[in-house]
Design an enzyme around this catalytic site. Sequence first.
Site, PDB file in Angstrom:
ATOM      1  N   ASN A  47     -26.657 -53.864 134.073  1.00 22.87           N
ATOM      2  CA  ASN A  47     -27.556 -52.989 133.311  1.00 22.87           C
ATOM      3  C   ASN A  47     -28.997 -53.085 133.813  1.00 22.87           C
ATOM      4  O   ASN A  47     -29.926 -52.642 133.126  1.00 22.87           O
ATOM      5  CB  ASN A  47     -27.515 -53.348 131.823  1.00 22.87           C
ATOM      6  CG  ASN A  47     -26.185 -52.979 131.186  1.00 22.87           C
ATOM      7  OD1 ASN A  47     -25.530 -52.035 131.599  1.00 22.87           O
ATOM      8  ND2 ASN A  47     -25.790 -53.728 130.174  1.00 22.87           N
ATOM      9  N   HIS A 134     -23.147 -48.093 118.471  1.00 18.45           N
ATOM     10  CA  HIS A 134     -22.840 -49.448 118.927  1.00 18.45           C
ATOM     11  C   HIS A 134     -22.267 -50.305 117.798  1.00 18.45           C
ATOM     12  O   HIS A 134     -22.573 -50.114 116.622  1.00 18.45           O
ATOM     13  CB  HIS A 134     -24.120 -50.098 119.467  1.00 18.45           C
ATOM     14  CG  HIS A 134     -23.882 -51.374 120.207  1.00 18.45           C
ATOM     15  ND1 HIS A 134     -23.915 -52.602 119.593  1.00 18.45           N
ATOM     16  CD2 HIS A 134     -23.588 -51.601 121.512  1.00 18.45           C
ATOM     17  CE1 HIS A 134     -23.674 -53.544 120.491  1.00 18.45           C
ATOM     18  NE2 HIS A 134     -23.476 -52.969 121.661  1.00 18.45           N
ATOM     19  N   GLU A 181     -27.281 -43.617 118.995  1.00 22.16           N
ATOM     20  CA  GLU A 181     -27.799 -44.201 120.230  1.00 22.16           C
ATOM     21  C   GLU A 181     -28.534 -43.111 121.004  1.00 22.16           C
ATOM     22  O   GLU A 181     -28.137 -41.938 120.969  1.00 22.16           O
ATOM     23  CB  GLU A 181     -26.668 -44.776 121.088  1.00 22.16           C
ATOM     24  CG  GLU A 181     -25.976 -45.975 120.472  1.00 22.16           C
ATOM     25  CD  GLU A 181     -24.963 -46.610 121.409  1.00 22.16           C
ATOM     26  OE1 GLU A 181     -25.310 -46.856 122.586  1.00 22.16           O
ATOM     27  OE2 GLU A 181     -23.824 -46.854 120.966  1.00 22.16           O
ATOM     28  N   SER A 185     -23.769 -46.132 125.253  1.00 21.28           N
ATOM     29  CA  SER A 185     -23.560 -47.214 126.209  1.00 21.28           C
ATOM     30  C   SER A 185     -22.279 -47.095 127.021  1.00 21.28           C
ATOM     31  O   SER A 185     -22.221 -47.564 128.157  1.00 21.28           O
ATOM     32  CB  SER A 185     -23.566 -48.560 125.480  1.00 21.28           C
ATOM     33  OG  SER A 185     -22.556 -48.604 124.483  1.00 21.28           O
ATOM     34  N   ASP A 210     -31.024 -46.262 118.584  1.00 25.82           N
ATOM     35  CA  ASP A 210     -30.828 -47.433 119.432  1.00 25.82           C
ATOM     36  C   ASP A 210     -31.041 -46.955 120.866  1.00 25.82           C
ATOM     37  O   ASP A 210     -30.207 -46.253 121.424  1.00 25.82           O
ATOM     38  CB  ASP A 210     -29.414 -47.974 119.226  1.00 25.82           C
ATOM     39  CG  ASP A 210     -29.095 -49.178 120.107  1.00 25.82           C
ATOM     40  OD1 ASP A 210     -29.662 -49.268 121.226  1.00 25.82           O
ATOM     41  OD2 ASP A 210     -28.268 -50.008 119.714  1.00 25.82           O
ATOM     42  N   HIS A 213     -30.223 -48.166 126.156  1.00 30.60           N
ATOM     43  CA  HIS A 213     -29.895 -47.636 127.481  1.00 30.60           C
ATOM     44  C   HIS A 213     -30.769 -46.448 127.865  1.00 30.60           C
ATOM     45  O   HIS A 213     -30.511 -45.784 128.875  1.00 30.60           O
ATOM     46  CB  HIS A 213     -28.420 -47.264 127.531  1.00 30.60           C
ATOM     47  CG  HIS A 213     -27.508 -48.419 127.248  1.00 30.60           C
ATOM     48  ND1 HIS A 213     -27.099 -49.303 128.219  1.00 30.60           N
ATOM     49  CD2 HIS A 213     -26.976 -48.859 126.082  1.00 30.60           C
ATOM     50  CE1 HIS A 213     -26.330 -50.230 127.674  1.00 30.60           C
ATOM     51  NE2 HIS A 213     -26.243 -49.989 126.381  1.00 30.60           N
ATOM     52  N   LYS A 240     -32.157 -55.091 129.742  1.00 25.03           N
ATOM     53  CA  LYS A 240     -31.492 -54.113 130.616  1.00 25.03           C
ATOM     54  C   LYS A 240     -32.530 -53.595 131.614  1.00 25.03           C
ATOM     55  O   LYS A 240     -32.886 -54.307 132.542  1.00 25.03           O
ATOM     56  CB  LYS A 240     -30.853 -53.028 129.759  1.00 25.03           C
ATOM     57  CG  LYS A 240     -29.751 -53.590 128.842  1.00 25.03           C
ATOM     58  CD  LYS A 240     -29.129 -52.554 127.964  1.00 25.03           C
ATOM     59  CE  LYS A 240     -27.971 -53.122 127.149  1.00 25.03           C
ATOM     60  NZ  LYS A 240     -28.391 -54.125 126.148  1.00 25.03           N
TER      61      LYS A 240
END
Length: 386
Positions: A47, A134, A181, A185, A210, A213, A240
């Site tokens: 990541n 998540h 998110e 992910s 979230d 990423h 990440k």
Amino acid sequence: MTFDFIRHDVNEQKAKSRYRQLVCNSVASQGKQIVINGKSYLNFSSNDYLGLNNHFEINKAMQEGVDKFGVCASSSSLVTGYHYAHQALEDDICQWLNKPKCLLFSSGFAANLALFQALGKNEQSHFYLDKLSHASMIDGAYHSKAKVKRFNHNNIEHLTKLLSNSGENATYSPNKLIASEGVFSMDGCQAKVSELAQLAKSEQAWLYLDDAHSIGVIGDEGQGSNTFADIDITMATLGKAMATSGAFLTCSEELHEYLVNFSRHYIYSTAISPAIAWATRKSIELVKREHWRREKVTELSALFSELLDPEVELVATTSSIHAIIIGDEKKALLVSDKLKEQGIWLTAIRPPTVAVNSSRLRVTICAHHNTNDIKYLAESINKAIA
């Protein structure tokens, strides 16, 4: 036998091809090369999206942080663990994302649990989560006293119906939180951030994203989902694209004050390392300044999609994450093993991380990869799946 379910459950994981075990990377820096059991592999499971891990400027800042503040915070933030390094990092994040307040956490998992459980201590709270949210968001929501509903993935129409409270047993709540998110992910697809923000505003709800990423990767200066709309609450991890460790929440001054007083995860946890906080300030500086890293990920991602055979089932994405759907767990492991034989490390993702019959290869393309790496990856995948 005490806890005799342990052996049974582990054996069942093996039978279902869902068994997991630790592997140790023996190379000093996890860049595009990793070494497992003495063999070197091209790494497409990291990541480290911007290739900042082990960057000399971040390492130097880390050492400066150690010299100034020590490695350990030595206490929770509400006792004596809140250092100038933490305050400086929070100020940097607030300025970067144009937010009033920020709180630091030990991990994204902890931050998600903290937020949902603190807001969910009131039984009048209602949470609306994207179905692909998540695990930490789901755990936090369901371990609270709030009413929880989950809308179909990226389906604004379904979310709107849930928010409308139509039906005989509908109950009105002024405490509504929409959660998703920013970049998912396991699929790599983006949330419909602008539409979610508009809907939240019209429904007098808060929007929580979230951005683990998204941060660093999305936006002119890596601001993540806040590029597209003003997000009420943003969570993002630092381990990440930011290449350090920990996580943060950005929010209003009022919610900040509430979390400091009622978030058990924040109150009762030792603060993150002040040295890491100091190093993360340098990470942010690099993320904002070095636009070429994001541009390279975009360029290499386009090349990867172009080179894959049409038969390969690739989830459409504009992020660093490229999901290749295999389906069966055994087949996903077999393809992963074939790629290892070709010197490529690409982990097979299986249930319960993803839904049954959607096991996949989760390819992450990072700024430290090059054109030849991507060509070899696509060629190897085409052979392994054929």
